[in-house]
Design a protein around this motif. Structure first.
Motif, short mmCIF file in Angstrom:
data_model
loop_
_atom_site.label_atom_id
_atom_site.label_comp_id
_atom_site.label_asym_id
_atom_site.label_seq_id
_atom_site.Cartn_x
_atom_site.Cartn_y
_atom_site.Cartn_z
N ASN A 10 5.95 -0.95 -1.98
CA ASN A 10 6.99 -0.16 -3.00
C ASN A 10 8.35 -0.39 -2.55
O ASN A 10 9.21 -0.54 -3.63
CB ASN A 10 6.47 1.41 -3.17
CG ASN A 10 5.35 1.79 -4.00
OD1 ASN A 10 4.95 0.85 -4.52
ND2 ASN A 10 4.62 2.85 -3.49
N ARG A 23 10.62 -2.33 -5.47
CA ARG A 23 11.06 -1.42 -6.20
C ARG A 23 12.63 -0.60 -5.81
O ARG A 23 12.92 0.17 -6.31
CB ARG A 23 10.10 -0.22 -6.65
CG ARG A 23 8.93 -0.56 -7.21
CD ARG A 23 7.95 0.44 -7.53
NE ARG A 23 6.87 0.25 -8.14
CZ ARG A 23 5.57 0.53 -8.10
NH1 ARG A 23 5.50 1.79 -7.29
NH2 ARG A 23 4.69 0.33 -8.87
N GLU A 52 5.31 -2.58 -14.72
CA GLU A 52 5.66 -2.70 -13.49
C GLU A 52 6.74 -4.00 -13.24
O GLU A 52 6.72 -4.94 -13.78
CB GLU A 52 4.44 -2.82 -12.51
CG GLU A 52 3.67 -1.84 -12.39
CD GLU A 52 4.35 -0.63 -11.65
OE1 GLU A 52 5.23 -0.93 -10.55
OE2 GLU A 52 4.27 0.39 -12.08
#
Length: 181
Positions: free
Chosen positions: A62, A66, A181
């Motif tokens: 993650n 991100r 995503e």
């Protein structure tokens, strides 16, 4: 010996036989129970380690995909832009740290993970490496970054499902929506 009754030594012999049988059976069943408890304790300990490593893997992926420059590169590509060389280099350096972390988790899992969990983590590590490779300034493109990112998300989902199955947790989480995503 009295023809009408049992011999005087019959009752003590039968009682002694049952005593010995009870002692042997008690020992055997106690030993089996202790072995089962030891295996269960070891499994709990290793499963706890796997759970921690799994959580760290998810956090690492993650953070890699991100945050920071990687998120900026992905956002620019989604909006039809093209990131500059400095942003791509920063994103590549950022992912390098995370890829190294994933390699460390892979080494830890070699010792304690069952083969299917290890294989799923190995696929994440390879996908993360491929994702990092799409961020090199001379080879980066929207299509390559997007395809590598989607493959990484699929591999993460597979790892989570495999680990949940190993830990005895209900599986069947929805697959990641590649469009969001």
């Amino acid at each position: 010996m009295d023809p009408a009754g049992a011999p005087w030594w019959g009752v003590p012999v039968i009682a002694g036989g049952f005593l010995l049988l009870g002692a042997v059976l008690g020992f055997v069943f106690n030993r089996l129970n202790e072995d089962r408890k030891a295996k269960q304790a070891a499994a709990i300990r290793w499963d706890s380690e796997l759970r921690e490593i799994g959580a760290e893997v998810l956090t690492t992926v993650n953070e890699m995909t991100r945050t920071g420059a990687v998120l900026e590169v992905r956002t620019l590509y989604v909006r039809g832009g093209k990131p500059d060389r400095a942003t791509l280099l920063q994103a590549e350096r950022q992912t390098n740290e995370h890829v190294e972390s994933l390699a460390g988790f892979l080494v830890e899992c070699q010792l304690i993970a069952p083969p299917n969990v290890y294989a799923a983590l190995n696929r994440i590590s390879r996908s993360a490496w491929d994702f990092q490779g799409t961020l090199y300034p001379n080879s980066s493109s929207a299509g390559r970054v997007d395809a590598a990112h989607k493959q990484l998300l699929r591999d993460v989902w597979e790892f989570v499902e495999t680990l949940r199955a190993h830990l005895g947790v209900e599986t069947g989480l929805p697959k990641p929506d590649s469009n969001n995503e």
